[in-house]
Design an enzyme around this catalytic site. Structure first.
Site, PDB file in Angstrom:
ATOM      1  N   LYS A  80      28.818  45.134  40.644  1.00 24.17           N
ATOM      2  CA  LYS A  80      29.770  45.940  39.890  1.00 24.17           C
ATOM      3  C   LYS A  80      29.053  46.681  38.768  1.00 24.17           C
ATOM      4  CE  LYS A  80      34.227  45.157  37.515  1.00 24.17           C
ATOM      5  NZ  LYS A  80      35.210  44.111  37.163  1.00 24.17           N
ATOM      6  N   SER A 155      39.601  45.731  38.349  1.00 16.83           N
ATOM      7  CA  SER A 155      38.545  46.697  38.093  1.00 16.83           C
ATOM      8  C   SER A 155      37.355  46.580  39.057  1.00 16.83           C
ATOM      9  CB  SER A 155      38.048  46.531  36.654  1.00 16.83           C
ATOM     10  OG  SER A 155      37.503  45.231  36.437  1.00 16.83           O
ATOM     11  N   SER A 179      40.957  41.172  38.085  1.00 17.06           N
ATOM     12  CA  SER A 179      40.004  42.205  38.501  1.00 17.06           C
ATOM     13  C   SER A 179      39.118  41.833  39.679  1.00 17.06           C
ATOM     14  CB  SER A 179      39.125  42.622  37.314  1.00 17.06           C
ATOM     15  OG  SER A 179      39.866  43.404  36.417  1.00 17.06           O
TER      16      SER A 179
END
Length: 482
Positions: A80, A155, A179
């Site tokens: 990420k 996210s 997330s």
């Protein structure tokens, strides 16, 4: 799925060790898929192919000499955007940090490298990691591989989309308000939100931050539950300076079959109605468990769920409040002072969280710890709790004002903040949650189940997900990317 790009990381690592597949060969295969498919989903937004090729070649040379670096020897993976990694930018989708490069790796990235992985790219996020969608001014919008008109979640949306589309071997995500879990559910992959503090998050920051935010965790995302177990072994354990007085000795569950587990289920709640597209797949799973003679009971901890949601939202927003500019803090303080003391709405909780006094935080923290005790008593009778991950399946992209966004639940429009409940249920009490795919909605969108366990019961929830994978179903690849 004959394409090796969709194999589990464990299977890829085994093929490399047996010399059936080269690390460089596999890296180039993922790169060709990126060139062919990434434009559609926009999941992988930064790469360092030169460094990755160099490491993959070194992995192949090492293996030729009989050296094995670790359980992920030679396996390509992405991380990420929010994790510092190599020469690639770490910007959290924030325009002023577009070219932010850090002179270190996140601790989790270093641990995966030590385990033999080849980190070759980074995946997209929403600005400040603060959305259930993944888009920003720097990289644009990430789409769901199952339906490009829909969000992959956020996210860790880029991470989930990359896994589902077969663009990477493994991923690292982070989770404070769902997330990891929501993107895993939306994209049909596996994700694990660890017990709070189990995986140190050093380097999951825009700079040299030392403190960890309350509730926030980092954890693995993958195409198989077995990969979650391998990745969590790599990630878990204290930082060197913090581990002098104790060591991690996680309980390894002896239970392997579904029928070995004592299972509670919480299908819905008046505070957070669940859409039939999600509820029906959960019902299908429960029917299968009943036929498999699994001990399942409708049960939940003795907790006021409305209060649980309010405490979670307020404390989560408070945990993120330090990044407010002074002008925003002043404006939020004025708004909080105008609130009716009896206003217990989510909007009020968000406003109060932005400017929460420490005295009030302590009151909420006491309520949180009372909830933790009730969860502990609950898990004396059950191994896992099954519940929804989110009230809906993936929804169409909506980049309008946050306070105006809505989602459809059983034909009715609800504020998008409805997604907070199922994320906060376990987040506020520091509990581990594993998300596993359990089928598709009538619209052909993935549905995942959230498997909740007691504190430090991470390997128990993952073991249940592994049993589901063996006995019920596992990852399916989206047809357009096979």
């Amino acid at each position: 799925m004959s394409d090796i790009a969709f194999w589990s990381a464990k299977k890829l690592a085994a093929a490399i060790r047996r010399r059936k597949l080269g690390s460089l060969e596999l890296l180039e295969h993922y790169w060709r898929r990126l060139e062919r498919h990434n434009k559609a989903v926009n999941a992988v937004v930064a790469t360092d192919l030169r460094a990755a090729r160099k490491r993959a070649k070194a992995a192949d040379r090492a293996l030729a000499k009989g050296e094995i670096w670790g359980p992920l020897h030679g396996v390509p993976m992405t991380v990420k955007d929010s994790f510092a990694a190599g020469s690639m930018p770490t910007n959290w989708g924030v325009p002023e940090f577009k070219d932010n490069r850090l002179p270190w790796n996140a601790l989790a990235v270093d641990r995966f490298i030590a385990a033999g992985a080849v980190v070759f790219g980074k995946t997209n996020v929403p600005i400040w990691l603060a959305d259930w969608q993944s888009y920003n001014e720097i990289y644009g919008t990430t789409s769901n591989p199952w339906d490009l008109a829909c969000t992959p979640g956020g996210s860790s949306g880029g991470a989930a989309a990359a896994l589902a589309a077969g663009l990477t071997g493994l991923e690292i995500g982070s989770d404070i308000g769902g997330s990891i879990r929501v993107p895993a559910h939306f994209c049909g992959v596996y994700g694990h939100k660890p017990t709070f503090g189990l995986c140190p998050n050093r380097g999951h920051a825009l700079g040299d931050w030392a403190a960890s935010a309350d509730i926030s965790v980092i954890g693995p995302m993958a195409r198989s539950a077995e990969d979650l177990a391998i990745a969590l072994e790599i990630m878990a354990g204290p930082e060197e300076f913090a581990g002098g007085g104790y060591r991690l000795v996680p309980a390894r569950p002896a239970k392997r079959r579904l029928r070995d587990f004592r299972v509670a289920v919480m299908e819905s709640d008046p505070v957070a109605e669940v859409d039939a597209a999600v509820g029906d797949r959960l019902q299908d799973l429960l029917g299968f468990l009943a036929k498999s003679r699994v001990k399942v009971r409708e049960a939940r901890p003795d907790i006021d769920m409305g209060r649980c949601l309010s405490v979670f939202v307020t404390m989560m927003i408070a945990a993120l409040s330090a990044r407010q500019p002074a002008a925003d803090f002043k404006r939020n303080l004025e708004a909080a002072q105008k609130l009716d003391p009896k206003d217990d709405s989510l909007t009020a909780a968000i406003i109060r969280g932005q400017v929460l006094h420490h005295k009030d935080w302590l009151v909420l923290n006491e309520q949180r710890h009372q909830m933790r005790r009730r969860w502990a008593r609950f898990f004396e009778d059950y191994d896992v709790l099954l519940c929804p991950t989110a009230p809906t399946v993936a929804f169409p992209h909506d980049h309008g004002p946050m306070n105006q966004r809505q989602v459809a639940i059983n034909g009715k429009k609800r504020p998008m903040n409805a997604l907070f409940f199922w994320a906060g249920l376990t987040g506020i009490s520091y509990l581990p949650s594993t998300v596993a795919p359990i089928g598709l909605s009538p619209q052909g969108l993935p549905v995942g189940v959230q498997i909740v366990g007691p504190q430090y019961g991470d390997w128990v929830t993952i073991a249940f997900a592994q049993a589901l994978e063996r006995e019920y179903q596992g990852f399916q690849a989206p047809p357009k990317f096979v």
